[in-house]
Motif scaffolding. Sequence first.
Motif, short mmCIF file in Angstrom:
data_model
loop_
_atom_site.label_atom_id
_atom_site.label_comp_id
_atom_site.label_asym_id
_atom_site.label_seq_id
_atom_site.Cartn_x
_atom_site.Cartn_y
_atom_site.Cartn_z
N ILE A 225 0.85 -1.19 0.00
CA ILE A 225 0.00 0.00 0.00
C ILE A 225 0.89 1.25 0.00
O ILE A 225 1.67 1.46 0.92
CB ILE A 225 -0.93 0.01 1.23
N THR A 226 0.76 2.03 -1.07
CA THR A 226 1.45 3.31 -1.17
C THR A 226 0.39 4.37 -1.48
O THR A 226 -0.80 4.06 -1.55
CB THR A 226 2.52 3.29 -2.28
N ASP A 227 0.81 5.59 -1.73
CA ASP A 227 -0.15 6.64 -2.04
C ASP A 227 -0.58 6.64 -3.51
O ASP A 227 -1.39 7.46 -3.92
CB ASP A 227 0.38 8.02 -1.64
N VAL A 228 -0.05 5.70 -4.30
CA VAL A 228 -0.43 5.55 -5.70
C VAL A 228 -0.84 4.10 -5.93
O VAL A 228 -0.13 3.18 -5.55
CB VAL A 228 0.72 5.92 -6.66
N PHE A 229 -2.02 3.92 -6.54
CA PHE A 229 -2.51 2.58 -6.82
C PHE A 229 -2.88 2.50 -8.29
O PHE A 229 -3.75 3.24 -8.76
CB PHE A 229 -3.71 2.27 -5.93
N ASP A 230 -2.21 1.62 -9.03
CA ASP A 230 -2.43 1.45 -10.47
C ASP A 230 -3.36 0.26 -10.69
O ASP A 230 -3.02 -0.88 -10.36
CB ASP A 230 -1.10 1.23 -11.18
N LEU A 231 -4.52 0.50 -11.26
CA LEU A 231 -5.53 -0.54 -11.47
C LEU A 231 -5.33 -1.34 -12.76
O LEU A 231 -6.11 -2.24 -13.03
CB LEU A 231 -6.93 0.08 -11.50
N HIS A 232 -4.29 -1.04 -13.53
CA HIS A 232 -4.11 -1.72 -14.81
C HIS A 232 -4.00 -3.24 -14.67
O HIS A 232 -4.35 -3.96 -15.59
CB HIS A 232 -2.91 -1.15 -15.57
N SER A 233 -3.53 -3.73 -13.54
CA SER A 233 -3.39 -5.18 -13.38
C SER A 233 -4.59 -5.83 -12.70
O SER A 233 -4.61 -7.04 -12.48
CB SER A 233 -2.12 -5.49 -12.57
#
Length: 94
Positions: free
Chosen positions: A15-23
Amino acid sequence: MADEPDSDEPVPIPITDVFDLHSVPPRDVKDVVDAYLEEAHRLGFRAIRIIHGRGIGVQREIVRAVLARTGFVVSFGDAPPEAGGWGATIATLR
């Protein structure tokens, strides 16, 4: 083989402040964003960015529907152009 992970088992995501939903498979976006928000809030993040891509806007709408009904989300909107523009949503958490 015994060493292969079960495809139904959850995969831990840092968990970071950026979450990439591409996967993330589209059918799982709502539940995954819910879980991400809960954990980001628990960890004390005050600002996050969710990258959903531009596409036709389906994932963007799902993300924003989850944000709109989450009590500790203060505000959300398009990321600035250098951070993804309308392909990402930034949110401020309480």
